[in-house]
Design an enzyme around this catalytic site. Sequence first.
Site, PDB file in Angstrom:
ATOM      1  N   TYR A   1      -1.876  -0.255  10.589  1.00 28.96           N
ATOM      2  CA  TYR A   1      -1.965  -0.592   9.170  1.00 28.96           C
ATOM      3  C   TYR A   1      -0.702  -0.137   8.437  1.00 28.96           C
ATOM      4  CZ  TYR A   1      -3.648  -0.897   4.369  1.00 28.96           C
ATOM      5  OH  TYR A   1      -3.776  -1.193   3.036  1.00 28.96           O
TER       6      TYR A   1
ATOM      7  N   SER B   1       0.849  -1.185   0.000  1.00 27.10           N
ATOM      8  CA  SER B   1       0.000   0.000   0.000  1.00 27.10           C
ATOM      9  C   SER B   1       0.882   1.231   0.000  1.00 27.10           C
ATOM     10  CB  SER B   1      -0.893   0.009   1.250  1.00 27.10           C
ATOM     11  OG  SER B   1      -1.504   1.278   1.432  1.00 27.10           O
TER      12      SER B   1
END
Length: 298
Positions: free
Chosen positions: A161, A148
């Site tokens: 995250y 990501s």
Amino acid sequence: MTRTTSDQPAPPTYANALITGASRGIGRAVARQLAARGYRVFLLGRDRAALDAVAAACPPASAATIAGDLRDPAFIATAIRDATAFMGTIDVLINNAGAAVHGPVQDADMDAWRDLLEVNFMATASLTRQVLPGMLERGAGAIINISSINGRHVNAGSAIYAATKHALNGFSGCLFEDVREHGIKVSTIMPGFVATDMTARLGKASERMIRPDDIADAVVFVLSDGNRHPPATTALSGPGPRSTRGGARSAYGERGSAGSPGRGASTLHMSSAESGHSVANCAVARIACGARSRATVR
């Protein structure tokens, strides 16, 4: 002496891919695209019915599935065993499974954080560790980690995250260094917002996000020439005024610092209008694949 193109060894033919998080979103798109191109695919996920639906959409006898929890080492071992039984070899590992937990650090649920670390990072490390011996023995293979843009940037409320994605990016870079001389390609794809079930909960404009098929296009591109790869630029366009659908477009001919093409790590930096980058609806990726030069690792 400079070798001509015809003197270059032919890239390996990848035939079999293990894909995690394959029941929906990016994993489903990757599975369907690879199967349509003649791959056999072995699909992992938690939702058995959804996995079976993805397999049913693939060409006959090209897909098999197993449902389970990637936090369970026994499940991972069973998945590797069953994938090998179905495909013979695991030529490509696509670590796509992921989850998200949001909230400020001061409110963190540490059990939830540990679970996220297991899914987003430790499962990738475990699967990679188990497929590598076969790849090393054959002198060929590809490992693609779906990371990501949060593996490069930080946002309030995304501590765990982002930490898992930073860990994944660091792992991928070190893995590349470990296997760079053994014919194994290591690639990391770093999307911004992708229109999936996970981002649907964020309340953002999904029509301005990258499509799962765009990520699948990038995976196909990375695998398209085996472990031999000159530096290139790839643009992945999402829906917008210049494109009605995303797709990978490559522009070869850029010279890199590596000197010669070879085994390499590639990082695709994908952004979208929702990611707040200055070029809306467009992502520019540097695929850097020098056999010897550290400068080409992005």
